[in-house]
Design a protein around this motif. Structure first.
Motif, PDB file in Angstrom:
ATOM      1  N   PHE A 224      11.085   0.136 -18.120  1.00  0.00           N
ATOM      2  CA  PHE A 224      12.129   0.636 -18.692  1.00  0.00           C
ATOM      3  C   PHE A 224      12.296   0.399 -20.029  1.00  0.00           C
ATOM      4  O   PHE A 224      12.956   1.381 -20.726  1.00  0.00           O
ATOM      5  CB  PHE A 224      12.862  -0.257 -18.189  1.00  0.00           C
ATOM      6  N   ILE A 225      12.313  -0.438 -20.646  1.00  0.00           N
ATOM      7  CA  ILE A 225      12.604  -0.643 -22.535  1.00  0.00           C
ATOM      8  C   ILE A 225      11.664  -0.130 -22.984  1.00  0.00           C
ATOM      9  O   ILE A 225      12.018   1.255 -24.180  1.00  0.00           O
ATOM     10  CB  ILE A 225      12.025  -2.580 -22.874  1.00  0.00           C
ATOM     11  N   GLU A 226      10.175   0.449 -22.942  1.00  0.00           N
ATOM     12  CA  GLU A 226       9.651   0.782 -23.538  1.00  0.00           C
ATOM     13  C   GLU A 226       9.711   2.862 -23.338  1.00  0.00           C
ATOM     14  O   GLU A 226       8.890   3.660 -24.565  1.00  0.00           O
ATOM     15  CB  GLU A 226       7.806   0.940 -23.325  1.00  0.00           C
ATOM     16  N   GLN A 227      10.044   2.795 -22.109  1.00  0.00           N
ATOM     17  CA  GLN A 227      10.466   4.069 -21.757  1.00  0.00           C
ATOM     18  C   GLN A 227      11.913   4.669 -22.598  1.00  0.00           C
ATOM     19  O   GLN A 227      11.609   5.649 -22.801  1.00  0.00           O
ATOM     20  CB  GLN A 227      10.767   5.067 -20.407  1.00  0.00           C
ATOM     21  N   ALA A 228      12.653   3.366 -23.140  1.00  0.00           N
ATOM     22  CA  ALA A 228      13.416   3.866 -23.858  1.00  0.00           C
ATOM     23  C   ALA A 228      13.309   4.034 -24.992  1.00  0.00           C
ATOM     24  O   ALA A 228      14.140   5.126 -26.116  1.00  0.00           O
ATOM     25  CB  ALA A 228      13.983   2.435 -24.227  1.00  0.00           C
ATOM     26  N   GLY A 229      12.357   3.401 -25.596  1.00  0.00           N
ATOM     27  CA  GLY A 229      11.692   3.760 -27.233  1.00  0.00           C
ATOM     28  C   GLY A 229      11.076   4.937 -27.145  1.00  0.00           C
ATOM     29  O   GLY A 229      10.520   4.796 -28.378  1.00  0.00           O
ATOM     30  N   THR A 230      10.335   5.654 -26.244  1.00  0.00           N
ATOM     31  CA  THR A 230       9.472   6.441 -26.174  1.00  0.00           C
ATOM     32  C   THR A 230      10.800   7.990 -26.534  1.00  0.00           C
ATOM     33  O   THR A 230       9.771   8.394 -27.502  1.00  0.00           O
ATOM     34  CB  THR A 230       9.056   6.377 -24.533  1.00  0.00           C
ATOM     35  N   SER A 251       4.945   8.023 -36.107  1.00  0.00           N
ATOM     36  CA  SER A 251       4.073   7.158 -36.088  1.00  0.00           C
ATOM     37  C   SER A 251       4.544   5.740 -35.312  1.00  0.00           C
ATOM     38  O   SER A 251       3.434   5.624 -34.082  1.00  0.00           O
ATOM     39  CB  SER A 251       3.496   6.644 -37.099  1.00  0.00           C
ATOM     40  N   ILE A 252       5.680   5.087 -35.550  1.00  0.00           N
ATOM     41  CA  ILE A 252       5.787   4.248 -34.883  1.00  0.00           C
ATOM     42  C   ILE A 252       6.506   4.585 -33.834  1.00  0.00           C
ATOM     43  O   ILE A 252       6.310   3.643 -32.014  1.00  0.00           O
ATOM     44  CB  ILE A 252       7.569   3.549 -35.412  1.00  0.00           C
ATOM     45  N   GLY A 253       7.491   5.616 -32.946  1.00  0.00           N
ATOM     46  CA  GLY A 253       7.583   5.961 -31.828  1.00  0.00           C
ATOM     47  C   GLY A 253       5.881   6.874 -30.907  1.00  0.00           C
ATOM     48  O   GLY A 253       6.140   6.282 -29.583  1.00  0.00           O
ATOM     49  N   GLY A 254       4.917   6.648 -31.398  1.00  0.00           N
ATOM     50  CA  GLY A 254       3.759   7.203 -30.418  1.00  0.00           C
ATOM     51  C   GLY A 254       3.673   5.432 -29.848  1.00  0.00           C
ATOM     52  O   GLY A 254       2.550   5.596 -28.912  1.00  0.00           O
ATOM     53  N   ALA A 255       3.660   4.230 -30.612  1.00  0.00           N
ATOM     54  CA  ALA A 255       3.611   3.066 -30.754  1.00  0.00           C
ATOM     55  C   ALA A 255       3.793   2.815 -29.493  1.00  0.00           C
ATOM     56  O   ALA A 255       3.146   2.426 -28.626  1.00  0.00           O
ATOM     57  CB  ALA A 255       3.137   2.562 -31.573  1.00  0.00           C
ATOM     58  N   GLU A 256       5.347   3.056 -29.511  1.00  0.00           N
ATOM     59  CA  GLU A 256       6.258   2.725 -28.269  1.00  0.00           C
ATOM     60  C   GLU A 256       5.727   3.305 -26.445  1.00  0.00           C
ATOM     61  O   GLU A 256       5.892   3.031 -25.521  1.00  0.00           O
ATOM     62  CB  GLU A 256       7.370   3.110 -28.571  1.00  0.00           C
ATOM     63  N   ILE A 257       5.328   4.897 -26.995  1.00  0.00           N
ATOM     64  CA  ILE A 257       4.735   5.571 -25.699  1.00  0.00           C
ATOM     65  C   ILE A 257       3.064   4.959 -25.580  1.00  0.00           C
ATOM     66  O   ILE A 257       3.192   4.658 -23.404  1.00  0.00           O
ATOM     67  CB  ILE A 257       4.093   6.860 -26.121  1.00  0.00           C
ATOM     68  N   MET A 258       2.896   4.664 -26.531  1.00  0.00           N
ATOM     69  CA  MET A 258       1.689   3.458 -25.826  1.00  0.00           C
ATOM     70  C   MET A 258       1.586   2.139 -24.667  1.00  0.00           C
ATOM     71  O   MET A 258       1.420   2.423 -24.052  1.00  0.00           O
ATOM     72  CB  MET A 258       0.550   3.074 -27.069  1.00  0.00           C
ATOM     73  N   HIS A 259       2.778   1.798 -25.232  1.00  0.00           N
ATOM     74  CA  HIS A 259       3.000   0.494 -24.443  1.00  0.00           C
ATOM     75  C   HIS A 259       3.783   1.445 -23.315  1.00  0.00           C
ATOM     76  O   HIS A 259       3.557   0.163 -22.428  1.00  0.00           O
ATOM     77  CB  HIS A 259       4.636   0.381 -25.403  1.00  0.00           C
ATOM     78  N   PHE A 260       4.314   1.908 -23.288  1.00  0.00           N
ATOM     79  CA  PHE A 260       5.102   2.480 -22.015  1.00  0.00           C
ATOM     80  C   PHE A 260       4.310   2.896 -20.961  1.00  0.00           C
ATOM     81  O   PHE A 260       4.160   2.888 -20.318  1.00  0.00           O
ATOM     82  CB  PHE A 260       5.810   3.901 -22.335  1.00  0.00           C
ATOM     83  N   ILE A 323       5.065  16.960 -20.456  1.00  0.00           N
ATOM     84  CA  ILE A 323       5.860  15.638 -22.046  1.00  0.00           C
ATOM     85  C   ILE A 323       6.383  15.296 -21.560  1.00  0.00           C
ATOM     86  O   ILE A 323       6.709  13.560 -20.330  1.00  0.00           O
ATOM     87  CB  ILE A 323       6.730  17.481 -22.744  1.00  0.00           C
ATOM     88  N   ILE A 324       6.930  14.046 -22.952  1.00  0.00           N
ATOM     89  CA  ILE A 324       7.501  13.015 -22.495  1.00  0.00           C
ATOM     90  C   ILE A 324       9.073  13.495 -22.715  1.00  0.00           C
ATOM     91  O   ILE A 324       9.472  14.663 -22.991  1.00  0.00           O
ATOM     92  CB  ILE A 324       7.613  11.749 -23.889  1.00  0.00           C
ATOM     93  N   ARG A 325      10.058  13.030 -21.451  1.00  0.00           N
ATOM     94  CA  ARG A 325      11.462  13.286 -21.875  1.00  0.00           C
ATOM     95  C   ARG A 325      11.847  12.426 -21.466  1.00  0.00           C
ATOM     96  O   ARG A 325      11.314  10.842 -21.018  1.00  0.00           O
ATOM     97  CB  ARG A 325      11.496  14.468 -20.597  1.00  0.00           C
ATOM     98  N   PRO A 326      13.212  11.986 -21.619  1.00  0.00           N
ATOM     99  CA  PRO A 326      14.188  13.396 -22.040  1.00  0.00           C
ATOM    100  C   PRO A 326      13.891  13.376 -23.957  1.00  0.00           C
ATOM    101  O   PRO A 326      13.793  12.137 -24.236  1.00  0.00           O
ATOM    102  CB  PRO A 326      16.478  13.176 -22.143  1.00  0.00           C
ATOM    103  N   THR A 327      13.872  14.263 -24.563  1.00  0.00           N
ATOM    104  CA  THR A 327      13.891  14.016 -25.877  1.00  0.00           C
ATOM    105  C   THR A 327      15.031  14.982 -26.826  1.00  0.00           C
ATOM    106  O   THR A 327      15.472  15.189 -27.322  1.00  0.00           O
ATOM    107  CB  THR A 327      12.863  14.946 -26.500  1.00  0.00           C
ATOM    108  N   GLY A 328      16.552  14.818 -25.581  1.00  0.00           N
ATOM    109  CA  GLY A 328      17.415  15.903 -26.406  1.00  0.00           C
ATOM    110  C   GLY A 328      19.069  15.133 -26.530  1.00  0.00           C
ATOM    111  O   GLY A 328      18.955  13.977 -25.715  1.00  0.00           O
ATOM    112  N   PRO A 329      19.386  15.813 -27.344  1.00  0.00           N
ATOM    113  CA  PRO A 329      21.102  14.982 -26.882  1.00  0.00           C
ATOM    114  C   PRO A 329      21.496  14.227 -26.011  1.00  0.00           C
ATOM    115  O   PRO A 329      21.535  14.751 -25.009  1.00  0.00           O
ATOM    116  CB  PRO A 329      21.737  15.717 -28.081  1.00  0.00           C
ATOM    117  N   GLY A 330      22.246  13.471 -26.404  1.00  0.00           N
ATOM    118  CA  GLY A 330      23.488  12.699 -24.737  1.00  0.00           C
ATOM    119  C   GLY A 330      22.842  11.954 -23.828  1.00  0.00           C
ATOM    120  O   GLY A 330      22.622  12.150 -22.786  1.00  0.00           O
ATOM    121  N   GLN A 331      21.215  11.991 -24.100  1.00  0.00           N
ATOM    122  CA  GLN A 331      20.382  11.475 -22.917  1.00  0.00           C
ATOM    123  C   GLN A 331      20.170   9.806 -24.003  1.00  0.00           C
ATOM    124  O   GLN A 331      20.779   9.160 -23.903  1.00  0.00           O
ATOM    125  CB  GLN A 331      18.879  12.464 -22.941  1.00  0.00           C
TER     126      GLN A 331
END
Ligand SMILES: [Fe+2]
Ligand SMILES: [Fe+2]
Length: 372
Positions: A224-230, A251-260, A323-331
């Motif tokens: 849950f935590i790491e999908q939010a960071g993603t 680059s940091i966001g990529g590390a969050e994806i790897m955690h997730f 793709i990773i998602r969501p990536t839009g506003p309001g999500q």
């Protein structure tokens, strides 16, 4: 150099040079307005300085990383590789039902978050910014398990309501950015009541079923935590102006994806191979959690090993894409991510001023615009 290489090879100490705790970030807590005061406005020559939007994005991300660091330190001191053989060994053994390497992964995820805080703090300072400071909010009670430092904490891991809809979202062809919602929960009962994800005391450690349910809860909370960071990093990256800041966020966001992705894979092993649901009552929170076997006879939206992002609708008129998602506003933008942490129960016991500060930081980050 030889000594450093030796240190890097030993799993437990691989990154021990990072374990200096949260970097003290300046003197007193400052208001959000002050954090971005004196910044150049749109169109000005920025030189070495940050645009107002970039500063707001980095301050919010730093706050999120301080939160992540605090919760991961709590997991590490009870379930990390350093805790092996300590009083909390029953928690470690229960975590290892998800994967034998869980203690190492927990310790490494913690190190990564500490490095994110240290780096963002140093970067903001290098640009003449006063980094956000949450030190006055480290007042929540830690676990009473012997050996755990009895120091105030920022996050509460004892009354979580974990939203596991990310499980169904990544298996679905529907995209929340295009209006889809109500994705199936991996563990519906985790969202309905409050549960602890860490042993609160020896009573939790000494009850074999309860400590397994606590470890399983932690397993889904990690995801849950790491999908939010993603999603948070990907969403805010679209609002960044400077190429240097964009390099940092992707680059940091990529590390969050790897955690997730790691936690996504491990959580599915909760109650694996057991045809009977694992039902456990927590007498402290007075709540019952039920883990089912997600590895066997499940529909596609729940099947444990479908951990790669299912191709989904993305941009209208174009084919589905993985793709990773969501990536839009309001999500899971800044406000969405902070509200998600609040709903998760992470800040139960914190004063209103704390969540107000976070939401102020979030709205400034979400208001950032890419300046061309
Ligand atoms: Fe992080
Ligand atoms: Fe993270």
């Amino acid at each position: 150099m030889k000594q450093l290489l030796g240190m890097l090879k030993r799993p437990a100490n691989r990154r021990s040079f990072l374990k200096s705790g949260i970097v003290a970030a300046g003197a007193a807590t400052t208001g959000v307005g002050l954090l971005t005061a004196g910044l150049p406005s749109a169109g000005q020559d920025l030189g070495d300085r940050l645009s107002k939007g970039d500063a707001a994005i980095l301050q919010l991300l730093l706050a999120a990383e301080i939160i992540e660091t605090d919760l991961w330190i709590q997991y590490r001191e009870l379930g990390g590789v350093e805790a092996t053989g300590s009083v909390s060994q029953p928690y470690i053994t229960a975590l290892q039902q998800l994967d034998g390497d869980m203690p190492q992964y927990i310790s490494d995820n913690t190190d990564d978050e500490i490095s994110h805080v240290a780096f963002l703090t140093a970067f903001l300072k290098s640009k003449g910014q006063q980094p956000v400071n949450l030190n006055s909010f480290f007042n929540l009670a830690p676990s009473k398990v012997p050996g755990v430092p009895q120091t105030g904490r920022l996050t509460n891991l004892k009354k979580l309501s974990v939203d596991t809809s990310w499980w169904g979202r990544y298996r679905s062809k529907e995209n929340p950015d295009l209006g889809a919602k109500d994705f199936p929960q991996a563990v519906p009962s985790l969202l309905e009541r409050q549960f602890t994800a860490i042993p609160r005391d020896s009573n939790d450690l000494n009850d074999p079923n309860r400590i397994q349910a606590i470890a399983d809860t932690a397993g889904f909370h990690f995801g849950f935590i790491e999908q939010a960071g993603t999603s948070l990093y990907a969403t805010l990256s679209q609002r960044v102006t400077s190429p240097e800041v964009l390099r940092i966020t992707v680059s940091i966001g990529g590390a969050e994806i790897m955690h997730f992705q790691v936690w996504h894979d491990k959580a599915g092993n909760a109650n694996a191979g057991n045809p009977a649901p694992f039902i456990v009552f927590d007498p402290v929170n007075k709540s019952t959690v039920t883990f089912t076997d997600l590895t066997t006879n499940q529909p596609e939206l729940l099947q444990a090993n479908l951990i790669m992002p299912e191709p989904t609708d993305f941009i209208e008129g174009l084919p589905e894409v993985s793709i990773i998602r969501p990536t839009g506003p309001g999500q899971l933008d800044a406000t969405g991510a902070i509200n998600g942490f609040i709903a998760d129960g992470l800040f139960i016991g914190q004063p209103k001023a704390f969540t107000e500060l976070l939401l102020d930081l979030a709205s400034e980050a979400d208001a950032a615009k890419r300046e061309l």
